[in-house]
Design a protein around this motif. Structure first.
Motif, short mmCIF file in Angstrom:
data_model
loop_
_atom_site.label_atom_id
_atom_site.label_comp_id
_atom_site.label_asym_id
_atom_site.label_seq_id
_atom_site.Cartn_x
_atom_site.Cartn_y
_atom_site.Cartn_z
N ARG A 142 -2.01 -1.72 7.52
CA ARG A 142 -3.39 -1.39 7.09
C ARG A 142 -4.12 -2.80 7.09
O ARG A 142 -3.73 -4.02 6.48
CB ARG A 142 -3.63 -0.45 5.73
N GLU B 191 -8.46 -4.61 5.42
CA GLU B 191 -9.63 -4.44 4.88
C GLU B 191 -10.14 -5.58 4.87
O GLU B 191 -9.73 -6.55 4.64
CB GLU B 191 -9.53 -3.86 3.34
N SER C 217 0.83 -1.27 -0.04
CA SER C 217 -0.12 0.03 0.13
C SER C 217 0.98 1.11 -0.12
O SER C 217 1.84 1.23 0.93
CB SER C 217 -1.08 -0.08 1.14
N ARG D 31 -6.31 -0.84 -7.50
CA ARG D 31 -7.37 -0.12 -6.37
C ARG D 31 -6.62 0.50 -5.33
O ARG D 31 -7.07 1.83 -4.95
CB ARG D 31 -8.33 -1.30 -5.98
N GLU D 32 -5.55 -0.31 -4.67
CA GLU D 32 -5.12 0.55 -3.60
C GLU D 32 -4.24 1.65 -3.89
O GLU D 32 -4.22 2.70 -3.18
CB GLU D 32 -4.28 -0.42 -2.76
N ARG D 33 -3.66 1.50 -5.01
CA ARG D 33 -2.87 3.03 -5.53
C ARG D 33 -3.76 4.03 -5.74
O ARG D 33 -3.53 5.10 -5.35
CB ARG D 33 -2.15 2.39 -6.71
N LYS D 34 -4.95 3.95 -6.33
CA LYS D 34 -6.01 4.91 -6.50
C LYS D 34 -6.38 5.57 -5.15
O LYS D 34 -6.79 6.56 -5.00
CB LYS D 34 -7.14 4.63 -7.31
N LEU D 35 -6.69 4.55 -4.31
CA LEU D 35 -7.23 4.86 -2.81
C LEU D 35 -6.41 5.84 -2.23
O LEU D 35 -6.64 6.96 -1.61
CB LEU D 35 -7.71 3.75 -2.23
N GLN D 36 -5.21 5.31 -2.13
CA GLN D 36 -4.11 6.27 -1.36
C GLN D 36 -3.78 7.34 -2.08
O GLN D 36 -3.41 8.53 -1.19
CB GLN D 36 -2.59 5.37 -1.16
N THR E 109 -3.42 7.82 3.88
CA THR E 109 -3.75 7.42 5.17
C THR E 109 -2.51 7.92 6.20
O THR E 109 -1.50 7.43 5.65
CB THR E 109 -4.15 5.99 5.43
N ALA F 66 -5.80 9.32 -3.74
CA ALA F 66 -6.88 10.20 -3.71
C ALA F 66 -7.11 10.71 -2.09
O ALA F 66 -7.55 11.75 -1.60
CB ALA F 66 -8.36 9.43 -3.99
#
Length: 527
Positions: free
Chosen positions: A492, A494, A448, A515-520, A525, A522
């Motif tokens: 982390r 999920e 992540s 998906r994780e790259r886009k989440l982090q 954490t 945006a």
């Protein structure tokens, strides 16, 4: 297309490692070789050479024979290089371990490597004793401890045993562990010649004998072992060792000992670029810093170099190539790249599906060929065959391209490895641990993105629901945390309904990683 190193070809002497590294120790006898940053304790080159000979002789008397494995569980102390070079001198193989390992992690490597000896320090003795319980492993302690062999006593005896004959091209000197491109950590068989070659291949760093190098990168890791410890001692520099890291102590050591060179992981360059403590110290002695161990952001690199007023270089490598595989000298790089092939090596980029060679600028898997490429994985012929081709190309598992000038850029990883502050974390190891928990039905671990650490392990958990008690995921993560070294901890997690797998049962990580790259990106954490 094959890209050859632009650096001048070097002659690799057919010498055993210790004879090569300490070949000029007599001429440098009074010069400091190693200084403990915390205490100022100093070992000169003459003392180091004599200590290595005595310890090698002591190990032979103790029963170490050619090809035997001695493991180390040591922080960066002046004794570390003495142990490492003494083992090589005695014909043994040094299998290095992180001093942050838990007893179960130590025991796993001891069993896999077949180690007969373990060298540690009093503060890690409880871990070492728990790990060696039931194993035929003799403990050697740097310091005093009951029911163990003292390193100091080992070094007192006469140097009266001749070392065995060593074939540098075939005999192993080191057995560090790496996950390679996939799976659990494996022993990387590194010969004397591999390490001699890579020491010479560090020549673009331009270390000279009046340099002072801060040895904060751990010696158990290939970057600290090859690029700092062996390269620094071979070139007659003074190494300032730090047994434990804290930023204030690191900055104070640079100022006190007038450190001129540093090889650091990117998170430390981030601190040098941003932390207010930096302004309280005189770091003007630094002439260059080389970043290695993980990708470095261009902005962070520029900010660090400008703030400190020194030159910045980058390097790329892996355990399987005995250290550095590509680099550029400090101040001579190309933005967005990590260097060109080191002397005596070749690189190419291949299509990840067909294996066909690609041209300049095309993206594929990076392959490397040269005298620094490992002999193979210890007792793992299938993994070796999957990593080293019949034409001696090392398939690195890194995805990137090489431009028309021969500069390498890394854009992704085919391999599953997680890089936490430059440390390797194998997802398979954490997944196996999580699956051992009675409340976990399935698990997958991915990297992540993290601004401070580069990457942190993130777990996706499928919990069992056939119980009246709802499992607490926080407790599961805490349970796993207590069983691994701090840098392997899951930061982390999920909950998911199902782990994506192929029809053959292999985990499919790519979708989760994207998906994780886009989440982090945006919503990063804070950790």
């Amino acid at each position: 297309m094959i890209f050859r190193s632009p650096f001048p070809e070097i002659v690799i002497p057919a010498l055993p490692l210790t004879e090569f590294v300490l070949g000029q120790a007599a001429e440098r006898a009074s010069k400091p070789a190693l200084i403990d940053a915390e205490t100022g304790r100093t070992i000169g080159y003459g003392q180091l050479a004599e200590l290595v000979e005595r310890v090698a002789s002591g190990l032979r008397r103790l029963g170490l024979r050619k090809g035997d494995v001695l493991a180390t569980l040591l922080p960066n102390l002046p004794e570390f290089p003495a142990v490492f070079l003494a083992v090589a001198r005695a014909g043994g193989i040094c299998s290095t371990m992180s001093p942050l390992y838990t007893s179960s992690e130590v025991a796993t490597q001891l069993r896999d490597s077949g180690a007969r000896f373990l060298v540690t320090v009093p503060t890690l003795l409880e871990t070492a004793r728990t790990a060696t319980a039931g194993l035929d492993v003799r403990l050697i302690v740097v310091g005093s401890a009951q029911n163990s062999i003292s390193f100091e006593e080992l070094a007192v005896g006469a140097n009266d045993l001749a070392p065995p004959d060593i074939d540098p091209t075939q005999d192993l000197a080191a057995l560090p562990y790496s996950s390679g491109t996939t799976g659990l950590p494996k022993g990387v068989m590194i010969t004397h010649r591999n390490l001699v070659a890579n020491t010479l291949q560090c020549s673009p760093f331009n270390v000279v004998d009046d340099d002072v190098i801060i040895a904060v990168a751990p010696f158990f890791h290939i970057m600290g072992m090859s690029c700092i410890m062996l390269n620094g001692l071979f070139r007659g520099a003074t190494l300032v060792t730090m047994p434990r890291f804290d930023l204030a102590g690191f900055l104070a050591a640079i100022e006190r000992y007038r450190v001129s060179c540093a090889i650091l992981a990117p998170p430390l360059l981030l601190a040098l670029a941003q932390h207010p403590l930096v302004d309280r110290h005189d770091l003007s002695s630094l002439r260059w810093i080389v970043s290695g161990g993980a990708p470095l952001g261009a902005e962070v690199g520029r900010a660090c170099a400008q703030r400190l007023g020194c030159q910045l270089g980058q390097g790329w490598g892996m355990t399987e190539c005995a250290g550095v595989g590509a680099t550029y000298p400090p101040g001579a790089g190309k933005p967005g790249t990590i260097g060109v092939p080191v002397p005596n090596t070749e690189m190419k980029v291949i299509d990840t599906v067909t294996g066909a060679e690609l041209g300049p600028g095309e993206i594929g898997e990076i392959c490397l060929r040269g005298p620094n490429v490992m002999k193979g994985y210890f007792h793992q012929p299938a993994a070796t065959a999957a990593t080293i081709t019949s034409e001696d190309w090392l398939r690195t598992g890194d995805i990137g391209s090489i431009d028309t000038d021969g500069f390498l850029s890394i854009v992704d990883r085919l391999k599953e490895l997680i890089k936490y502050k430059g440390y390797q974390v194998a997802p398979a190891e954490l997944e196996a641990l999580l699956l051992a928990h009675p409340a976990v039905a399935d698990a997958v671990v991915i990297p992540s993105p993290d601004e401070q650490a580069g990457e942190v392990p993130k777990a996706f958990l499928v919990l069992k629901t056939d119980s009246c008690t709802v499992p607490d995921p926080e407790q599961i993560i805490a349970w796993a945390t207590n069983q691994v070294a701090p840098y392997k901890r899951i930061r982390r997690y999920e909950l998911i309904d199902v782990v994506p797998r192929t029809t053959s049962g292999k985990i499919v990580r790519r979708g989760l990683i994207e998906r994780e790259r886009k989440l982090q990106s945006a919503a990063p954490t804070e950790q």
